[in-house]
Design an enzyme around this catalytic site. Structure first.
Site, PDB file in Angstrom:
ATOM      1  N   ASP A  52       0.880  -1.183   0.004  1.00  0.00           N
ATOM      2  CA  ASP A  52       0.086   0.155   0.138  1.00  0.00           C
ATOM      3  C   ASP A  52       0.738   1.146   0.007  1.00  0.00           C
ATOM      4  O   ASP A  52       0.323   2.331  -0.603  1.00  0.00           O
ATOM      5  CB  ASP A  52      -0.903  -0.029   1.319  1.00  0.00           C
ATOM      6  CG  ASP A  52      -1.987  -1.112   1.185  1.00  0.00           C
ATOM      7  OD1 ASP A  52      -2.329  -1.610   0.175  1.00  0.00           O
ATOM      8  OD2 ASP A  52      -2.609  -1.347   2.228  1.00  0.00           O
ATOM      9  N   GLU A  53       2.072   1.028   0.623  1.00  0.00           N
ATOM     10  CA  GLU A  53       3.073   2.288   0.690  1.00  0.00           C
ATOM     11  C   GLU A  53       4.121   2.151  -0.290  1.00  0.00           C
ATOM     12  O   GLU A  53       5.186   2.633  -0.339  1.00  0.00           O
ATOM     13  CB  GLU A  53       3.647   2.151   1.878  1.00  0.00           C
ATOM     14  CG  GLU A  53       2.372   2.452   2.965  1.00  0.00           C
ATOM     15  CD  GLU A  53       2.977   2.384   4.537  1.00  0.00           C
ATOM     16  OE1 GLU A  53       4.158   2.198   4.831  1.00  0.00           O
ATOM     17  OE2 GLU A  53       2.288   2.422   5.434  1.00  0.00           O
TER      18      GLU A  53
END
Length: 297
Positions: free
Chosen positions: A235-236
């Site tokens: 997600d990052e």
């Protein structure tokens, strides 16, 4: 396919014009996989079902989507050689080998098939009896002469191979390593897993060997926490973390973690824009078999 793929087929034709796929039968080798197209064994694919089926053609149990078998060895170890591509749209980075009946480990051997078979024949000469030795030396000489005539390198650790080695962000259980876009300044693209290799191996062993569902559930809960943190990493934008964990779970080979391997690799391949590898993986997991009888023809 790279140039050496076709050149090696021409070399095999120079040995056995009628059946180049079996030209190296005397040293227990057989050309398979994409060579079956050149040999006329695979015709036009007519349906999506056909396409999916051929994605598993000569795909051994531990063959990750990055690996494509091109030569199999008729031995008890399940030895096979193939191209390794970090991205399906790129040329192979090296030829590797795996012995399916021994482990999930892939060993990079040379940049092209000629270099890989050169190494194989060197080993065969050492272990051969006096009766076999002469014919192996003769074949080896033909290989080296063909490579020399066509300016084909037999080098085992080329500039391109060393360049790829520097880009490896994680070694993974299969030891061939993974490559993803990684910015050293921002450290974006990859972060370490939430468990060391040893801890992950221990958890996976507990899952596999659990004698009750309750014990297995406890170990799976530990694994799911590592999966959760890898998902957060993705997600990052640290997609390499999911790729590493997915490869490790796939290489572990247990059916108990196969679904999580697909989950991790689906995230990684999608974000890394490697859809072909995901397609290969899905087809393989539908029909993942051990053993060396892996032709779908």
């Amino acid at each position: 396919m790279p140039k050496d793929f076709y050149q090696f087929y021409e070399f095999c034709k120079s040995i056995s014009k009628d059946n180049p796929l079996l030209a190296l039968k005397s040293v227990c080798l057989k050309l398979v996989g994409p060579y079956d197209i050149l040999g006329g064994k695979i015709k036009n694919l007519t349906s999506e079902k056909d396409k999916e089926k051929y994605l598993t053609h000569w795909r051994y149990y531990y063959d990750t989507p990055e690996f494509q078998t091109i030569i199999m060895c008729d031995n008890k170890e399940g030895l096979h050689f193939g191209y390794w591509r970090d991205d399906a749209t790129e040329k192979p980075v090296f030829v590797a080998k795996n012995c399916e009946n021994i482990s999930c480990v892939f060993e990079s051997i040379a940049e092209n098939i000629f270099g890989a078979i050169d190494t194989y024949l060197q080993g065969k000469v050492k272990s051969a009896n006096p009766f076999e030795k002469t014919s192996i030396i003769r074949l080896h000489s033909k290989l080296k002469n063909f490579a020399k005539q066509h300016d084909i390198t037999l080098e085992k650790n080329t500039v391109d191979m060393r360049s790829r080695e520097r880009k490896v962000v994680a070694r993974t259980f299969h030891k061939a390593g993974i490559v993803v876009p990684y910015d050293k300044k921002t450290q974006l693209g990859y972060r370490d897993l939430a468990a060391t290799d040893n801890i992950l191996q221990k958890i996976l062993k507990q899952i596999e060997e659990a004698d009750t569902q309750e014990k297995r559930k406890t170990s799976i809960t530990q694994l799911d926490e590592i999966v959760r943190l890898a998902t957060i990493a993705a997600d990052e934008c640290d997609f390499g973390t999911c790729l590493e964990l997915g490869h490790d779970l796939f290489s572990n080979g247990s059916i108990h973690v196969q679904g999580r391997a697909l989950q991790m690799l689906s995230i990684a391949y999608t974000h890394l824009q490697r859809p072909q590898l995901l397609e290969i993986l899905k087809a393989h997991l539908k029909d993942r078999r051990k053993g060396c009888k892996l032709s779908v023809i």
